[in-house]
Design a protein around this motif. Structure first.
Motif, PDB file in Angstrom:
ATOM      1  N   GLN A   1      88.647  86.002  55.472  1.00 19.00           N
ATOM      2  CA  GLN A   1      88.743  86.390  56.870  1.00 19.00           C
ATOM      3  C   GLN A   1      89.650  87.613  56.978  1.00 19.00           C
ATOM      4  O   GLN A   1      90.607  87.768  56.225  1.00 19.00           O
TER       5      GLN A   1
ATOM      6  N   ASN B   1      94.934  92.534  58.058  1.00 21.66           N
ATOM      7  CA  ASN B   1      95.337  91.431  57.198  1.00 21.66           C
ATOM      8  C   ASN B   1      94.098  90.768  56.615  1.00 21.66           C
ATOM      9  O   ASN B   1      93.164  90.409  57.339  1.00 21.66           O
ATOM     10  N   TRP B   2      94.101  90.635  55.298  1.00 20.65           N
ATOM     11  CA  TRP B   2      93.005  89.965  54.600  1.00 20.65           C
ATOM     12  C   TRP B   2      93.536  88.660  54.021  1.00 20.65           C
ATOM     13  O   TRP B   2      94.516  88.657  53.281  1.00 20.65           O
TER      14      TRP B   2
ATOM     15  N   CYS C   1      84.964  94.118  61.935  1.00 17.64           N
ATOM     16  CA  CYS C   1      86.055  94.334  62.892  1.00 17.64           C
ATOM     17  C   CYS C   1      85.950  95.715  63.536  1.00 17.64           C
ATOM     18  O   CYS C   1      86.150  95.869  64.757  1.00 17.64           O
TER      19      CYS C   1
ATOM     20  N   THR D   1      91.652  90.180  59.863  1.00 11.11           N
ATOM     21  CA  THR D   1      92.080  90.474  61.230  1.00 11.11           C
ATOM     22  C   THR D   1      92.527  91.933  61.292  1.00 11.11           C
ATOM     23  O   THR D   1      93.054  92.471  60.309  1.00 11.11           O
TER      24      THR D   1
ATOM     25  N   ASP E   1      92.862  93.151  69.371  1.00 11.81           N
ATOM     26  CA  ASP E   1      92.901  92.427  68.099  1.00 11.81           C
ATOM     27  C   ASP E   1      91.505  91.907  67.780  1.00 11.81           C
ATOM     28  O   ASP E   1      90.839  91.312  68.649  1.00 11.81           O
ATOM     29  N   TYR E   2      91.084  92.083  66.533  1.00  8.41           N
ATOM     30  CA  TYR E   2      89.726  91.721  66.147  1.00  8.41           C
ATOM     31  C   TYR E   2      89.770  90.854  64.876  1.00  8.41           C
ATOM     32  O   TYR E   2      90.665  90.993  64.044  1.00  8.41           O
ATOM     33  N   GLU E   3      88.792  89.980  64.768  1.00 11.16           N
ATOM     34  CA  GLU E   3      88.751  89.072  63.623  1.00 11.16           C
ATOM     35  C   GLU E   3      87.314  88.864  63.169  1.00 11.16           C
ATOM     36  O   GLU E   3      86.393  88.772  63.977  1.00 11.16           O
TER      37      GLU E   3
ATOM     38  N   LYS F   1      85.073  86.586  60.042  1.00  9.13           N
ATOM     39  CA  LYS F   1      85.177  85.525  59.053  1.00  9.13           C
ATOM     40  C   LYS F   1      83.867  85.375  58.306  1.00  9.13           C
ATOM     41  O   LYS F   1      82.786  85.498  58.882  1.00  9.13           O
TER      42      LYS F   1
ATOM     43  N   THR G   1      94.143  95.097  64.054  1.00  9.91           N
ATOM     44  CA  THR G   1      94.700  95.497  65.349  1.00  9.91           C
ATOM     45  C   THR G   1      94.480  96.993  65.549  1.00  9.91           C
ATOM     46  O   THR G   1      94.729  97.798  64.640  1.00  9.91           O
TER      47      THR G   1
END
Length: 303
Positions: A164, A178-179, A255, A166, A148-150, A152, A168
């Protein structure tokens, strides 16, 4: 008789004053015209054969003058870049031809943007811009590690929201994205848009629906290359998406870089001068900066 003499004297005084005014005005006009049209005398033409993007170059009494062509958002941009005798400090930049968006990218031809280069040490760069050329690596040529990467944004936008993203990765593939955009008070655009508190259009998709459509497209394509972003930061690559997607693209790329084990931090150059882009016209601003740097690099190769 006396009155006639007085009138004659007065007339002579008026004519004399007018004559002096004409003479002084002519001298001032001549000086202004000379100042406006004066150009540094060319002392030597430089060989530009084989120099990509360099239209012409010359050595002048004051330094150097390089005419360069660079690719902008609307087409080719032509610039004249003047340097001091050391070929290091920029003395003047002129945009002689451009086809950028009126009211946005076209502002690169205005003094508000160009004046910041006068006296600047080359090379020049925009905030977050690296002067080092990076090798382009496609998604197909790199392996993504599961996890999982994030990413920001460094700070909030003009409306106080911070983007931000995220992501997967499973079995080497992007499986979830997900934005979200979060306000200073913790409020989320996805929730606000669904509640009718963040409305962009009366009949279009909500911000949340557009963000989800964009994320779904990335999962389907497994690459960001399909997102052709225009100068306003928008794209027509995903149906129904009308919001600016520049923030999403930048963070999603971070990401992907994390998943590929690549360095994501941008190191500011140790030399050169940082300048500001035209608001809302990053592509045009970057093109102008790259053209100026191309002129500088050419000089370093021939001096």
């Amino acid at each position: 008789m006396k009155n006639k003499n007085v009138r004659g004297i007065l007339a002579l005084a008026v004519v004399t004053a007018l004559s002096f005014g004409v003479i002084l005005g002519s001298k001032a006009l001549a000086q202004d015209t000379e100042g406006e049209s004066a150009e540094a005398k060319v002392t030597e033409e430089l060989d530009t054969k084989g120099a990509e993007g360099i239209e012409s170059a010359s050595k002048t009494e004051d330094g150097y003058l390089v005419s360069v062509k660079t690719k902008g958002y609307g087409g080719d941009i032509f610039l004249n870049v003047s340097f001091d005798k050391a070929g290091k400090k920029i003395t003047k930049v002129e945009v002689t031809e451009q086809k950028e968006t009126e009211g946005l990218g076209a502002k690169i031809a205005e003094s508000e943007f160009l004046s910041q280069f006068e006296g600047a040490e080359a090379p020049v760069y925009l905030p977050g811009m690296s002067l080092e050329e990076k090798e382009e690596i496609s998604l197909e040529d790199r392996t993504l590690a599961d996890g999982d990467y994030e990413a920001k944004a460094d700070g909030p936008d003009n409306n106080g929201f911070t983007d931000q993203v995220t992501m997967t990765v499973k079995d080497g593939k992007i499986t979830a994205v997900n934005w979200e955009s979060v306000g200073a008070d913790g409020s989320k655009k996805s929730v606000l848009s669904e509640n009718g508190e963040y409305v962009m259009t009366e009949d279009g998709l909500t911000w949340k629906e557009q963000a989800e459509a964009l994320s779904a497209a990335l999962i389907e394509k497994q690459s960001l290359s399909f997102l052709n972003v225009n100068e306003q930061g928008k794209t027509d690559a995903v149906s129904g998406v009308s919001i600016a997607v520049g923030g999403f693209v930048n963070l999603a790329e971070q990401c992907l870089n994390q998943a590929a084990g690549e360095e994501t931090e941008t190191q500011e150059p140790q030399n050169g001068t940082q300048v500001d882009a035209v608001a809302g016209a990053t592509i045009s601003s970057t093109a102008a900066v790259e053209g100026i740097n191309a002129a500088y690099e050419f000089l370093q190769s021939v001096k």
